[in-house]
Scaffold this motif. Structure first.
Motif, PDB file in Angstrom:
ATOM      1  N   HIS A   1      32.680  25.134 -12.201  1.00 20.76           N
ATOM      2  CA  HIS A   1      32.997  26.185 -12.891  1.00 20.76           C
ATOM      3  C   HIS A   1      32.739  25.585 -14.464  1.00 20.76           C
ATOM      4  O   HIS A   1      32.153  26.850 -15.599  1.00 20.76           O
TER       5      HIS A   1
ATOM      6  N   ASN B   1      32.374  35.662 -19.965  1.00 22.48           N
ATOM      7  CA  ASN B   1      33.662  35.813 -18.753  1.00 22.48           C
ATOM      8  C   ASN B   1      34.673  34.336 -19.005  1.00 22.48           C
ATOM      9  O   ASN B   1      34.768  33.941 -18.843  1.00 22.48           O
TER      10      ASN B   1
ATOM     11  N   ARG C   1      29.432  27.608 -14.593  1.00 19.16           N
ATOM     12  CA  ARG C   1      29.079  29.274 -14.081  1.00 19.16           C
ATOM     13  C   ARG C   1      29.717  29.183 -15.774  1.00 19.16           C
ATOM     14  O   ARG C   1      29.231  30.895 -16.180  1.00 19.16           O
TER      15      ARG C   1
ATOM     16  N   GLY D   1      37.988  34.225 -17.746  1.00 18.22           N
ATOM     17  CA  GLY D   1      37.856  34.593 -16.762  1.00 18.22           C
ATOM     18  C   GLY D   1      37.920  33.227 -15.638  1.00 18.22           C
ATOM     19  O   GLY D   1      38.516  32.680 -15.146  1.00 18.22           O
ATOM     20  N   TYR D   2      36.574  32.575 -15.754  1.00 22.64           N
ATOM     21  CA  TYR D   2      36.633  31.788 -14.990  1.00 22.64           C
ATOM     22  C   TYR D   2      37.522  30.390 -15.468  1.00 22.64           C
ATOM     23  O   TYR D   2      37.706  29.401 -14.716  1.00 22.64           O
TER      24      TYR D   2
ATOM     25  N   PHE E   1      34.538  22.843  -1.829  1.00 18.45           N
ATOM     26  CA  PHE E   1      35.518  21.717  -2.668  1.00 18.45           C
ATOM     27  C   PHE E   1      36.785  21.000  -1.583  1.00 18.45           C
ATOM     28  O   PHE E   1      36.467  19.928  -1.513  1.00 18.45           O
TER      29      PHE E   1
ATOM     30  N   ASN F   1      35.086  36.921 -10.104  1.00 17.33           N
ATOM     31  CA  ASN F   1      35.542  35.861 -10.162  1.00 17.33           C
ATOM     32  C   ASN F   1      36.474  35.606  -8.846  1.00 17.33           C
ATOM     33  O   ASN F   1      36.516  34.518  -8.517  1.00 17.33           O
TER      34      ASN F   1
ATOM     35  N   ILE G   1      35.318  20.391  -9.384  1.00 13.07           N
ATOM     36  CA  ILE G   1      35.698  21.586  -9.592  1.00 13.07           C
ATOM     37  C   ILE G   1      35.531  21.938 -11.331  1.00 13.07           C
ATOM     38  O   ILE G   1      34.982  23.546 -10.902  1.00 13.07           O
TER      39      ILE G   1
ATOM     40  N   LEU H   1      43.518  27.546 -11.344  1.00  8.25           N
ATOM     41  CA  LEU H   1      44.692  28.061 -10.689  1.00  8.25           C
ATOM     42  C   LEU H   1      44.344  26.819  -8.889  1.00  8.25           C
ATOM     43  O   LEU H   1      45.409  27.118  -8.734  1.00  8.25           O
ATOM     44  N   LEU H   2      43.293  26.246  -9.119  1.00  8.51           N
ATOM     45  CA  LEU H   2      43.131  25.692  -8.152  1.00  8.51           C
ATOM     46  C   LEU H   2      43.039  24.344  -8.869  1.00  8.51           C
ATOM     47  O   LEU H   2      43.913  23.332  -8.350  1.00  8.51           O
TER      48      LEU H   2
ATOM     49  N   LEU I   1      35.736  32.124  -7.080  1.00  8.42           N
ATOM     50  CA  LEU I   1      37.183  31.667  -6.880  1.00  8.42           C
ATOM     51  C   LEU I   1      36.281  30.926  -5.326  1.00  8.42           C
ATOM     52  O   LEU I   1      37.118  29.755  -4.271  1.00  8.42           O
TER      53      LEU I   1
ATOM     54  N   VAL J   1      40.308  30.898 -13.080  1.00  8.33           N
ATOM     55  CA  VAL J   1      40.226  30.686 -11.636  1.00  8.33           C
ATOM     56  C   VAL J   1      39.960  29.180 -11.446  1.00  8.33           C
ATOM     57  O   VAL J   1      40.630  28.596 -10.458  1.00  8.33           O
TER      58      VAL J   1
ATOM     59  N   TYR K   1      46.224  35.307 -16.587  1.00 10.24           N
ATOM     60  CA  TYR K   1      45.430  35.679 -16.318  1.00 10.24           C
ATOM     61  C   TYR K   1      45.905  37.590 -16.672  1.00 10.24           C
ATOM     62  O   TYR K   1      44.562  37.848 -17.639  1.00 10.24           O
TER      63      TYR K   1
END
Lengths: 272, 272
Positions: free
Chosen positions: A52, A84, A55, A86-87, B19, B8, A48, A93-94, B12, A90, A133
């Protein structure tokens, strides 16, 4: 030069995450089945993160372009395009709840203890990221400060669970494993500590392109330590526990000499 | 900022689907062979969804471009280009019947019961999606309403089969599994309920860019829950059933302590 530095460091993160992930998947048969859940989750976390960083890398190359300035090629920000950030959220968060899942899974505690730890750690981790965030996206320092503070509460709770509650469950682990788990928790504390510091930098008036480059390097190094190194330590714990659980497996996986030398401290420990 | 939020959240979804799919494939050997069909289908569903979200993501970035407006970079819709909502229907047409197949496959019922459930559920699911599509593409609210209504009929029939017919087949499942299956059905009802609500929003006069952003977030979250979380619960059911079917497998996959703690409630339950 700043552009090249960021470019290279982002590429370093992609390579580290991707190949740690592949390494962990290939290594699955090298631990007992009961520890494969932890390794699978570790591999998924690194996968993951690799996704990212691809990205993040693209967002970075799109936000800056070369422009000939006085004979030199300088990189300037594309009008309107913005990097960005924000990636990262994200990704976290995972991955952050999964990092805690890895740690609990590799311990292979009784089912009741496991689910009690997870039902507290995982929501706290998700809440911590979700509260960070809006602060990161906010332009004023007050909002940033308030959400930073709110986000610290679940962080403090996670540390409490890991360092106070979890300690009670460690007694039943082999002595060598206990040491490595302590190391893992310290790594978690040290690397996760980088994120709130980086978060606070703009609020402290530390800004400009040097600070931004420093911030990106800081996040990148922290991500390599917190995911790749962390996953490899999880693998090490899973191996040690596999050998300790099953002497026959240890003799297949190691030379007889290694397997025997590994056995002695465990036996001594049990005698204590 | 709306642009970044959508960007985003789509990313996500891609990460979650991709995954979860990889995780399920890696985890195949961790359930008994008889439950691997369900896991394989779950992995394929998440893979198909990841593919379609790549498409949706590209359709989105192509439909909107940056334009410098008064010094700021604002995102405006490209003239002529439009965001293609049809991708979702292509995705659902493939994945919704497969989600029902997963559920039936993990139960490992008698072959006759299985084929009787599937020959009713799968055509109903395909019909439900096919009838929704002309409504979504229509510009007037009347057509939208008519096809929405027609599409609800197979939806109601699916709910009838799942909550009335399927219940009769649950008696032969272990008690812990029965509970998880009920949870799975409720998840299915809750997440599938999001789609008709989102479908009706334009008809209710709720429109504009805020509503559109809300709609995309709603669909995205529903897709994560209905495919990833659903697939992970299927994995959990498959694990629980594997342990319950084969004590030796449970002892290999779990520590002795875990395997024993798992065995007790099952044995107690049989005595009741």
């Amino acid at each position: 030069m700043q552009y090249d530095t960021i470019y290279n460091i982002f590429s370093l993160v992609i390579a580290s995450q991707l190949f740690t992930s592949i390494f962990l998947v290939i290594s699955l048969p090298r631990v007992l089945p009961r520890y494969r859940q932890a390794l699978t989750v570790a591999a998924i976390v690194c996968g993951i993160a690799a996704y990212h960083y691809f990205r993040i890398f693209n967002s970075f190359t799109e936000a800056f372009v070369t422009e000939a300035v006085g004979g030199r090629g300088d990189y300037v920000q594309v009008a309107g395009a913005s990097f960005n950030e924000g990636y990262r959220y994200v990704d976290w968060l995972l991955t952050v709840p999964l990092l805690l899942l890895e740690l609990v899974a590799v311990l292979a505690l009784a089912r009741k203890v496991q689910s009690s730890l997870l039902t507290r750690l995982i929501p706290a981790a998700a809440l911590m990221i979700a509260l960070g965030y809006p602060g990161e996206m906010a332009s004023d320092n007050l909002t940033r400060g308030i959400f930073g503070l709110l986000s610290s509460l679940p962080f403090a709770y996670i540390l409490y669970v890991l360092f106070v509650e979890l300690t009670k469950s460690l007694d039943r682990q082999p002595a060598t494993v206990r040491k490595t788990i302590s190391l893992l928790r310290l790594l978690l504390l040290a690397t996760w500590g980088v994120y709130p510091i980086a978060y606070l930098l703009p609020g402290l008036g530390i800004d400009g392109s040097d600070a931004w480059v420093g911030l990106q390097i800081g996040y990148s190094v922290a991500d390599i330590l917190a995911k790749c190194l962390y996953g490899l330590i999880i693998f090490r714990i899973a191996r040690m526990k596999s050998f300790s659980d099953d002497q026959a497996f240890a003799e297949v996986e190691l030379t007889l000499e290694e397997a025997t030398s590994l056995k002695q401290p465990l036996v001594q420990n049990r005698r204590k």
